[in-house]
Design a protein around this motif. Structure first.
Motif, mmCIF file in Angstrom:
data_model
loop_
_atom_site.group_PDB
_atom_site.id
_atom_site.type_symbol
_atom_site.label_atom_id
_atom_site.label_comp_id
_atom_site.label_asym_id
_atom_site.label_seq_id
_atom_site.Cartn_x
_atom_site.Cartn_y
_atom_site.Cartn_z
ATOM 1 N N ALA A 68 0.839 -1.204 0.000
ATOM 2 C CA ALA A 68 0.000 0.000 0.000
ATOM 3 C C ALA A 68 0.874 1.255 0.000
ATOM 4 O O ALA A 68 0.596 2.214 -0.742
ATOM 5 N N ILE A 69 1.917 1.257 0.798
ATOM 6 C CA ILE A 69 2.828 2.407 0.834
ATOM 7 C C ILE A 69 3.500 2.588 -0.523
ATOM 8 O O ILE A 69 3.608 3.710 -1.031
ATOM 9 N N GLU A 75 2.315 6.696 -6.961
ATOM 10 C CA GLU A 75 1.392 7.720 -7.455
ATOM 11 C C GLU A 75 1.993 9.120 -7.266
ATOM 12 O O GLU A 75 1.900 9.968 -8.151
ATOM 13 N N ILE A 76 2.634 9.354 -6.139
ATOM 14 C CA ILE A 76 3.279 10.656 -5.890
ATOM 15 C C ILE A 76 4.419 10.875 -6.877
ATOM 16 O O ILE A 76 4.571 11.962 -7.438
ATOM 17 N N LEU A 77 5.232 9.833 -7.095
ATOM 18 C CA LEU A 77 6.359 9.966 -8.021
ATOM 19 C C LEU A 77 5.893 10.209 -9.457
ATOM 20 O O LEU A 77 6.543 10.935 -10.207
ATOM 21 N N ALA A 83 11.189 13.788 -9.574
ATOM 22 C CA ALA A 83 11.571 12.640 -8.747
ATOM 23 C C ALA A 83 11.724 11.353 -9.553
ATOM 24 O O ALA A 83 11.851 10.286 -8.978
ATOM 25 N N SER A 84 11.750 11.443 -10.850
ATOM 26 C CA SER A 84 11.777 10.234 -11.671
ATOM 27 C C SER A 84 13.083 9.448 -11.549
ATOM 28 O O SER A 84 13.130 8.276 -11.890
ATOM 29 N N ASN A 85 14.153 10.063 -11.051
ATOM 30 C CA ASN A 85 15.423 9.343 -10.945
ATOM 31 C C ASN A 85 15.428 8.333 -9.797
ATOM 32 O O ASN A 85 16.314 7.498 -9.716
#
Length: 108
Positions: A68-69, A75-77, A83-85
């Motif tokens: 779940a985390i 979803e945040i990334l 933050a794609s790296n």
């Protein structure tokens, strides 16, 4: 160290013990114990089976929470292109992830 066979095997075993099939293995073990060693299935044997079952329940709950985390973080990334790296860190072993987190904390 990320590709060490023992750490990979431990991670795989941890994932497999969180699957419903692990409970079927426990049930099969208990049935076979009753069939072949019924006289040794006393209170100590029952405690052993109960401990094993509770361990599987805890592992299952832990795995569910972790998944779940991960889904929330994914979803945040996806919403933050800067933050794609970090998205490839899922392929690393836990020790490597801890080192990465420690380096990031020192940089803050």
């Amino acid at each position: 160290m990320a590709n060490h066979p023992i750490t990979s095997a431990l991670t795989t075993i941890g994932t497999l013990t969180s699957r419903p099939a692990a409970f079927l293995v426990l049930l099969a073990y208990a049935i076979l114990w009753m069939i072949f060693e019924r006289q040794s299935l006393d209170w100590h044997g029952a405690a052993t089976l109960f401990t094993w079952a509770m361990t599987l329940f805890i592992q299952r709950a832990e795995h569910r929470d972790t998944q779940a985390i991960h889904a929330k973080l994914d979803e945040i990334l996806r919403s933050d292109h800067a933050a794609s790296n970090i998205t490839r860190i899922d392929d690393e072993e836990p020790e490597e992830i801890e080192k990465h987190r420690h380096r990031q904390q020192l940089g803050d």
